[in-house]
Design an enzyme around this catalytic site. Structure first.
Site, mmCIF file in Angstrom:
data_model
loop_
_atom_site.group_PDB
_atom_site.id
_atom_site.type_symbol
_atom_site.label_atom_id
_atom_site.label_comp_id
_atom_site.label_asym_id
_atom_site.label_seq_id
_atom_site.Cartn_x
_atom_site.Cartn_y
_atom_site.Cartn_z
ATOM 1 N N GLY A 39 8.663 89.052 87.970
ATOM 2 C CA GLY A 39 8.439 89.928 86.833
ATOM 3 C C GLY A 39 9.151 89.447 85.590
ATOM 4 O O GLY A 39 9.092 90.097 84.543
ATOM 5 N N ASP A 40 9.849 88.316 85.700
ATOM 6 C CA ASP A 40 10.548 87.704 84.567
ATOM 7 C C ASP A 40 10.211 86.218 84.591
ATOM 8 O O ASP A 40 9.269 85.799 85.253
ATOM 9 C CB ASP A 40 12.058 87.962 84.685
ATOM 10 N N ASP A 41 10.974 85.403 83.867
ATOM 11 C CA ASP A 41 10.735 83.964 83.889
ATOM 12 C C ASP A 41 10.897 83.440 85.318
ATOM 13 O O ASP A 41 11.857 83.790 86.009
ATOM 14 C CB ASP A 41 11.726 83.246 82.969
#
Length: 245
Positions: free
Chosen positions: A29-31
């Site tokens: 859900g992030d990098d």
């Protein structure tokens, strides 16, 4: 050395001198991979760059973030990152650089080749206004040095925008090289190249770049990618097994 490696479909963060990540499938859900080196005046004072990093054979799914992010906490410097054989699906951006006024430091000598991208928002994204700060003691005159950024051999399908490259006024990002790129966009009526305060060159790129990345069609060239191997690439990893009795 500060390291957090959460493989098996989780975020990978790299701080300081972890040097090689390969053969990873990450859903995040992030990098998917974030390379950092310190935040504002604290990163400048500590002065520990993240450098000589190899990333290869990576598959990433991250609808709201990047496949590989460099920064935004990059005040200690990020240099000599080599990324190749990368695949991103349903991901916001590919190899993104994030920085801002007050960061200082540098991101330079970044080499990327062999990206296969599908269903992206941005293929190329460099941000000079990634704003938050650790506190109010940062130096507003600390400008980052973003230079020597190289992308080559990219195939991207179903993308919203080709590029958003935004440098900093009076602190342009220089030496951006893009070569051998084929991109199909979901809506070609949109502005495909949004470039401000950047300088560089391109060759054999479709759609054709904005004038700040002048296309040299009369003499096609490839953006550089180092031939010499880093010491980490010669390390032989041993496998082991055990049997419980």
């Amino acid at each position: 050395m500060h390291v957090l490696l959460l493989l098996d479909n989780n975020l990978v963060k790299v701080n300081y001198k972890v040097q090689m990540i390969e053969d990873c499938n990450i859903v995040s859900g992030d990098d998917c991979i974030a390379v950092k080196s310190g935040w504002d005046e604290y990163g400048i004072k500590f002065g520990m760059p993240s450098q000589h990093i190899v990333i290869r054979r990576l598959i990433c799914v991250s609808p709201d973030s990047a496949m590989i992010a460099l920064g935004s906490e990059m005040s200690g410097g990020i240099q000599d990152v080599r990324a190749e054989n990368l695949t991103a699906i349903d991901t916001e951006s590919a190899v993104r650089i994030k920085t801002a006024v007050g960061r200082g430091g540098y991101v330079k000598d970044i080499f990327v080749k062999g990206m296969n991208l599908n269903n992206m928002k941005y293929v190329f994204w460099i941000t000079g206004s990634y704003g938050s700060h650790a506190d109010n003691d940062f130096d507003p005159k600390a400008l980052p040095d973003i230079s020597g950024i190289n992308y080559k051999d990219v195939i991207a399908d179903y993308c919203n925008y080709t590029a958003k490259l935004e440098g900093i006024p009076n602190d342009p990002f220089t030496g951006i090289c893009i070569s051998n790129v084929s991109i199909t966009n979901s809506d070609m009526k949109k502005l495909q190249w949004n470039c401000t305060d950047v300088e560089g060159f391109s060759s054999n790129v479709s759609p054709v770049p904005y004038e700040l990345l002048s296309q040299k069609e009369e003499k096609k060239f490839d953006c550089p990618f180092p031939d010499e191997k880093l010491p980490i690439e010669s390390v032989m990893l041993k496998t082991c097994s055990f049997k419980s009795v």
